[in-house]
Design an enzyme around this catalytic site. Structure first.
Site, PDB file in Angstrom:
ATOM      1  CE  LYS A 185      -4.446   1.216   2.008  1.00  0.00           C
ATOM      2  NZ  LYS A 185      -5.128   1.442   0.737  1.00  0.00           N
ATOM      3  CD  GLU A 221      -5.806  -3.486  -6.390  1.00  0.00           C
ATOM      4  OE1 GLU A 221      -6.585  -3.498  -5.429  1.00  0.00           O
ATOM      5  OE2 GLU A 221      -4.567  -3.379  -6.261  1.00  0.00           O
TER       6      GLU A 221
HETATM    7  N1  PLP Z   1      -7.008  -2.084  -3.359  1.00  0.00           N
HETATM    8  C1  PLP Z   1      -6.546  -0.851  -3.241  1.00  0.00           C
HETATM    9  C2  PLP Z   1      -5.702  -0.306  -4.323  1.00  0.00           C
HETATM   10  C3  PLP Z   1      -6.858  -0.090  -2.094  1.00  0.00           C
HETATM   11  O1  PLP Z   1      -6.413   1.158  -1.961  1.00  0.00           O
HETATM   12  C4  PLP Z   1      -7.675  -0.649  -1.096  1.00  0.00           C
HETATM   13  C5  PLP Z   1      -7.990   0.091   0.110  1.00  0.00           C
HETATM   14  O2  PLP Z   1      -7.474  -0.141   1.145  1.00  0.00           O
HETATM   15  C6  PLP Z   1      -8.134  -1.951  -1.285  1.00  0.00           C
HETATM   16  C7  PLP Z   1      -7.785  -2.648  -2.427  1.00  0.00           C
HETATM   17  C8  PLP Z   1      -8.994  -2.621  -0.263  1.00  0.00           C
HETATM   18  O3  PLP Z   1      -8.257  -3.085   0.830  1.00  0.00           O
HETATM   19  P1  PLP Z   1      -8.943  -3.256   2.240  1.00  0.00           P
HETATM   20  O4  PLP Z   1     -10.096  -4.140   2.046  1.00  0.00           O
HETATM   21  O5  PLP Z   1      -7.907  -3.915   3.075  1.00  0.00           O
HETATM   22  O6  PLP Z   1      -9.315  -1.919   2.696  1.00  0.00           O
HETATM   23  C1  COI Z   2      -9.058   2.441   1.850  1.00  0.00           C
HETATM   24  O1  COI Z   2     -10.013   1.820   1.405  1.00  0.00           O
HETATM   25  O2  COI Z   2      -8.865   2.568   3.046  1.00  0.00           O
HETATM   26  C2  COI Z   2      -8.090   3.059   0.988  1.00  0.00           C
HETATM   27  O3  COI Z   2      -6.989   3.188   1.392  1.00  0.00           O
HETATM   28  C3  COI Z   2      -8.520   3.579  -0.288  1.00  0.00           C
HETATM   29  C4  COI Z   2      -8.053   4.975  -0.411  1.00  0.00           C
HETATM   30  C5  COI Z   2      -6.911   5.150  -1.298  1.00  0.00           C
HETATM   31  C6  COI Z   2      -9.054   6.016  -0.403  1.00  0.00           C
END
Ligand code: PLP
Ligand code: COI
Length: 342
Positions: A185, A221
């Site tokens: 991330k 994604e």
């Molecule tokens: N993919 C991306 C690029 C994201 O920024 C996020 C957000 O966090 C997700 C997927 C979803 O991840 P999570 O379910 O852990 O929030």
């Molecule tokens: C999240 O879902 O928490 C993310 O980090 C997405 C964000 C880039 C807004």
């Protein structure tokens, strides 16, 4: 931000200043204990790696209020562990899980009046981040790191809320390289997504869904969330790839779909030509929650799903309701996914 003026039901996904944030420093091989601060500006060395070489990672989490007034986090230790994995990939100092948890819980507790009350569909968004600090010029890992946590009360990421969005299947741009930092991330993945997002919006789409960076044939994604598809035979499929973020919400959705709804779930490569077999689609993530995808634009053609893309499909709908209820403690948490902030 004046609490009296907050209209909890009208919040969007924006930054709002609240009084406290948490900062901890790493230097000479160790972390200090960290503390709450009120200043929301950070002084950074002009040569810091975060400014030049993108040595920067973050997390996204939400605190939500239950009906009986408890402040609940959803699987926070999984975010702590993913933060460590992102740090490993960018060769940054890892934040110990205890320090991560301390940072988020202290910040939430100090700002607890800003946790939206139950029933407004709003939450306190938590943004932990780690940046390379200190004097530097060449390409190398930073000599110092700063771990910060700030929070902001938010509403839905897509302003439509639980209304179908349209995604452009991106056939030219990639958000990351095949074996780059897509699974971390890291800020760089998001800066790479800004231009394709701008073009997609100009064409009338809400966001982009990327294809694999090697063949441009398999779904990856979207810019801010993982995706899933429900096929005409009710199988739920979600892309498997080394270059996407391992979404915590996606993992939970897969488990709920299998265990609570008895659906067949496949985590596999999903070819773009399978669009014609799809009945429903959705984006899932912390900010996006579960956002129905009503249509996909691919190679100049629009593919519409359930109700001509105007309504969420029945499976997306029930998964959304179930997961949302789990998050706020309306459904019994039999799996130990929730953690109360006391
Ligand atoms: N993919 C991306 C690029 C994201 O920024 C996020 C957000 O966090 C997700 C997927 C979803 O991840 P999570 O379910 O852990 O929030
Ligand atoms: C999240 O879902 O928490 C993310 O980090 C997405 C964000 C880039 C807004």
């Amino acid at each position: 931000m004046d609490l009296k003026n907050i209209e909890w039901d009208k919040l969007d996904f924006s930054y709002r200043y609240v009084p406290y944030r948490f900062h901890a420093h790493w230097k000479d091989g160790s972390w200090d204990e960290g503390k709450l601060v009120t200043e929301n500006k950070i002084a950074i060395d002009e040569g810091a790696t975060t400014l030049h070489y993108g040595q920067q990672i973050f997390e996204g989490m939400k605190a939500q209020m239950s009906k009986d007034g408890r402040i609940l986090l959803f699987k926070p230790h999984e975010n702590a562990r993913r933060f460590q994995k992102s740090a490993q990939r960018l060769l940054m100092a890892e934040v110990p899980e205890e320090l991560f948890m301390k940072g988020i819980t202290e910040t939430i507790k100090a700002n607890k009046e800003y946790v939206p009350p139950y029933g407004y569909g709003a939450s306190l968004y938590i943004r932990p981040f780690l940046i390379g600090m200190g004097e530097n010029l060449g390409v190398r890992p930073a000599p110092e790191y700063l771990f910060c946590v700030f929070v902001s009360p938010v509403g839905p990421y897509f302003k439509e809320g639980f209304k179908p969005i349209s995604l452009k299947v991106e056939t030219f741009f990639d958000r990351c390289a095949a074996h780059g930092i897509g699974a971390a991330k890291a800020g760089g993945n998001y800066s790479a997504s800004l231009l394709p997002l701008k073009y997609a919006r100009e064409e009338g789409f809400n966001d982009v869904v990327y294809l694999d960076p090697i063949e441009h044939k398999y779904f990856e994604e979207s810019g801010v969330a993982n995706v899933f598809f429900v096929f005409k035979d009710s199988t739920l499929a979600t892309p498997k790839s080394v270059s996407i973020l391992d979404s915590i919400i996606r993992r939970s959705l897969v488990q709920v779909a299998q265990e609570d709804f008895d659906l067949t779930v496949e985590e596999r490569r999903i070819h773009v030509d399978e669009i014609s077999e799809m009945a429903e689609a959705g984006a899932c993530g912390t900010a996006a929650v579960i956002t129905p995808v009503g249509s996909l634009g691919y190679n100049g053609k629009i593919y519409r799903f359930y109700a001509d893309g105007k309504e969420a499909g029945p499976i997306t709908n029930k998964l959304y309701k179930h997961l949302s209820a789990l998050h706020v403690g309306d459904i019994e948490d039999t799996r130990g996914w929730l953690e109360e902030v006391k």
